[in-house]
Design a protein around this motif. Sequence first.
Motif, PDB file in Angstrom:
ATOM      1  N   ASN A  77     -63.555  79.879 -16.819  1.00 26.47           N
ATOM      2  CA  ASN A  77     -62.365  80.436 -17.451  1.00 26.47           C
ATOM      3  C   ASN A  77     -62.185  81.881 -16.989  1.00 26.47           C
ATOM      4  O   ASN A  77     -63.126  82.658 -17.021  1.00 26.47           O
ATOM      5  N   VAL A  78     -60.966  82.213 -16.592  1.00 25.71           N
ATOM      6  CA  VAL A  78     -60.659  83.563 -16.122  1.00 25.71           C
ATOM      7  C   VAL A  78     -59.472  84.081 -16.923  1.00 25.71           C
ATOM      8  O   VAL A  78     -58.399  83.459 -16.923  1.00 25.71           O
ATOM      9  N   ASN A  79     -59.660  85.208 -17.600  1.00 28.17           N
ATOM     10  CA  ASN A  79     -58.582  85.809 -18.369  1.00 28.17           C
ATOM     11  C   ASN A  79     -57.734  86.689 -17.450  1.00 28.17           C
ATOM     12  O   ASN A  79     -58.248  87.600 -16.814  1.00 28.17           O
ATOM     13  N   VAL A  80     -56.437  86.402 -17.393  1.00 30.07           N
ATOM     14  CA  VAL A  80     -55.502  87.168 -16.576  1.00 30.07           C
ATOM     15  C   VAL A  80     -54.632  87.994 -17.511  1.00 30.07           C
ATOM     16  O   VAL A  80     -54.000  87.461 -18.416  1.00 30.07           O
ATOM     17  N   GLY A  81     -54.619  89.293 -17.260  1.00 29.38           N
ATOM     18  CA  GLY A  81     -53.842  90.214 -18.082  1.00 29.38           C
ATOM     19  C   GLY A  81     -52.424  90.383 -17.564  1.00 29.38           C
ATOM     20  O   GLY A  81     -51.993  89.696 -16.634  1.00 29.38           O
ATOM     21  N   PRO A  82     -51.697  91.328 -18.123  1.00 29.00           N
ATOM     22  CA  PRO A  82     -50.304  91.560 -17.719  1.00 29.00           C
ATOM     23  C   PRO A  82     -50.200  92.250 -16.363  1.00 29.00           C
ATOM     24  O   PRO A  82     -51.102  92.951 -15.939  1.00 29.00           O
ATOM     25  N   GLY A  83     -49.089  92.020 -15.686  1.00 30.77           N
ATOM     26  CA  GLY A  83     -48.782  92.737 -14.450  1.00 30.77           C
ATOM     27  C   GLY A  83     -49.558  92.305 -13.233  1.00 30.77           C
ATOM     28  O   GLY A  83     -49.653  93.064 -12.265  1.00 30.77           O
ATOM     29  N   VAL A  84     -50.102  91.093 -13.204  1.00 28.56           N
ATOM     30  CA  VAL A  84     -50.842  90.608 -12.037  1.00 28.56           C
ATOM     31  C   VAL A  84     -49.852  89.932 -11.092  1.00 28.56           C
ATOM     32  O   VAL A  84     -49.156  88.991 -11.469  1.00 28.56           O
ATOM     33  N   ASN A  85     -49.786  90.419  -9.856  1.00 29.65           N
ATOM     34  CA  ASN A  85     -48.841  89.893  -8.866  1.00 29.65           C
ATOM     35  C   ASN A  85     -49.262  88.544  -8.292  1.00 29.65           C
ATOM     36  O   ASN A  85     -48.431  87.680  -8.058  1.00 29.65           O
ATOM     37  N   TYR A  86     -50.563  88.381  -8.002  1.00 25.96           N
ATOM     38  CA  TYR A  86     -51.054  87.107  -7.488  1.00 25.96           C
ATOM     39  C   TYR A  86     -52.557  87.022  -7.667  1.00 25.96           C
ATOM     40  O   TYR A  86     -53.229  88.017  -7.916  1.00 25.96           O
ATOM     41  N   LEU A  87     -53.088  85.794  -7.555  1.00 22.10           N
ATOM     42  CA  LEU A  87     -54.530  85.548  -7.654  1.00 22.10           C
ATOM     43  C   LEU A  87     -55.052  85.130  -6.285  1.00 22.10           C
ATOM     44  O   LEU A  87     -54.414  84.375  -5.554  1.00 22.10           O
ATOM     45  N   GLU A  88     -56.224  85.611  -5.968  1.00 26.00           N
ATOM     46  CA  GLU A  88     -56.926  85.243  -4.740  1.00 26.00           C
ATOM     47  C   GLU A  88     -58.218  84.556  -5.203  1.00 26.00           C
ATOM     48  O   GLU A  88     -59.042  85.164  -5.875  1.00 26.00           O
ATOM     49  N   VAL A  89     -58.370  83.273  -4.883  1.00 24.74           N
ATOM     50  CA  VAL A  89     -59.487  82.464  -5.380  1.00 24.74           C
ATOM     51  C   VAL A  89     -60.419  82.123  -4.224  1.00 24.74           C
ATOM     52  O   VAL A  89     -59.970  81.715  -3.156  1.00 24.74           O
ATOM     53  N   ASP A  90     -61.728  82.275  -4.463  1.00 21.97           N
ATOM     54  CA  ASP A  90     -62.717  82.021  -3.417  1.00 21.97           C
ATOM     55  C   ASP A  90     -63.900  81.254  -4.008  1.00 21.97           C
ATOM     56  O   ASP A  90     -64.648  81.782  -4.822  1.00 21.97           O
ATOM     57  N   LEU A  91     -64.046  79.987  -3.609  1.00 22.58           N
ATOM     58  CA  LEU A  91     -65.198  79.156  -3.973  1.00 22.58           C
ATOM     59  C   LEU A  91     -65.998  78.945  -2.691  1.00 22.58           C
ATOM     60  O   LEU A  91     -65.505  78.379  -1.723  1.00 22.58           O
ATOM     61  N   ASN A  92     -67.260  79.420  -2.680  1.00 20.83           N
ATOM     62  CA  ASN A  92     -68.047  79.410  -1.449  1.00 20.83           C
ATOM     63  C   ASN A  92     -69.419  78.789  -1.699  1.00 20.83           C
ATOM     64  O   ASN A  92     -70.207  79.308  -2.482  1.00 20.83           O
ATOM     65  N   TRP A  93     -69.708  77.676  -1.035  1.00 26.79           N
ATOM     66  CA  TRP A  93     -71.033  77.060  -1.105  1.00 26.79           C
ATOM     67  C   TRP A  93     -71.674  77.002   0.270  1.00 26.79           C
ATOM     68  O   TRP A  93     -72.876  76.804   0.382  1.00 26.79           O
ATOM     69  N   GLY A  94     -70.922  77.173   1.342  1.00 21.03           N
ATOM     70  CA  GLY A  94     -71.445  77.364   2.683  1.00 21.03           C
ATOM     71  C   GLY A  94     -72.085  76.173   3.365  1.00 21.03           C
ATOM     72  O   GLY A  94     -72.421  76.261   4.533  1.00 21.03           O
ATOM     73  N   ASP A  95     -72.255  75.053   2.694  1.00 21.12           N
ATOM     74  CA  ASP A  95     -72.935  73.890   3.273  1.00 21.12           C
ATOM     75  C   ASP A  95     -71.913  72.780   3.485  1.00 21.12           C
ATOM     76  O   ASP A  95     -71.494  72.124   2.527  1.00 21.12           O
ATOM     77  N   THR A  96     -71.518  72.546   4.730  1.00 24.82           N
ATOM     78  CA  THR A  96     -70.488  71.548   5.009  1.00 24.82           C
ATOM     79  C   THR A  96     -70.978  70.111   4.810  1.00 24.82           C
ATOM     80  O   THR A  96     -70.174  69.187   4.795  1.00 24.82           O
ATOM     81  N   SER A  97     -72.282  69.905   4.632  1.00 30.10           N
ATOM     82  CA  SER A  97     -72.764  68.548   4.372  1.00 30.10           C
ATOM     83  C   SER A  97     -72.538  68.151   2.912  1.00 30.10           C
ATOM     84  O   SER A  97     -72.578  66.968   2.578  1.00 30.10           O
ATOM     85  N   ASP A  98     -72.319  69.125   2.030  1.00 29.00           N
ATOM     86  CA  ASP A  98     -71.975  68.847   0.632  1.00 29.00           C
ATOM     87  C   ASP A  98     -70.488  69.105   0.437  1.00 29.00           C
ATOM     88  O   ASP A  98     -69.883  69.888   1.162  1.00 29.00           O
ATOM     89  N   SER A  99     -69.915  68.425  -0.567  1.00 27.37           N
ATOM     90  CA  SER A  99     -68.476  68.541  -0.790  1.00 27.37           C
ATOM     91  C   SER A  99     -68.188  68.893  -2.253  1.00 27.37           C
ATOM     92  O   SER A  99     -68.625  68.184  -3.161  1.00 27.37           O
TER      93      SER A  99
END
Length: 165
Positions: A77-99
């Motif tokens: 859960n991510v709380n977003v406050g007022p006046g945010v123009n956009y979100l940049e999301v990054d999920l990184n696990w680095g292992d291409t053998s897992d999905s």
Amino acid sequence: MKIWKMLILCFIIGLIAVPTVSAEKGYSENSKNKVVLDSTDKDYIVSSWIENSSGTENLLSILLTQSISQGQTITNNVNVGPGVNYLEVDLNWGDTSDSLTLSVYTPSGSKLGTYSDNSDGSVNGRIRINIDPSQGYVQQGTWKFKVYGESISGTQSYTFNVYQH
């Protein structure tokens, strides 16, 4: 006299139709962009992550490091406050053998979509997307980001980060 009225009417209709066709073409040329309408009638454009030259303007960033196993779902859960123009999301696990997959929900409960490793244009054990409202600011409130272990042998560690610009 009737011919001139018809020509003027056709000309006006032609002027009105041209901008509509042009606007639709702008979205269709970039197939990596996805426009989603949430339950509050707010449009969001979800696109592959684009590096910002002004990366230091982050209003707020969260960074979580967790582990996940096959078939498990972890909700962040991510709380977003007022006046945010956009979100940049990054999920990184680095292992291409897992999905892993990432499902994104607005505070009003609308699902923007489920994204996988190749959703950002490359298979690299990472999902990086931008979420832009087509007008105004990002909806305030608690956004839900569900990480799902789609195909994992054992457990897989990952980092999850959301930048609010």
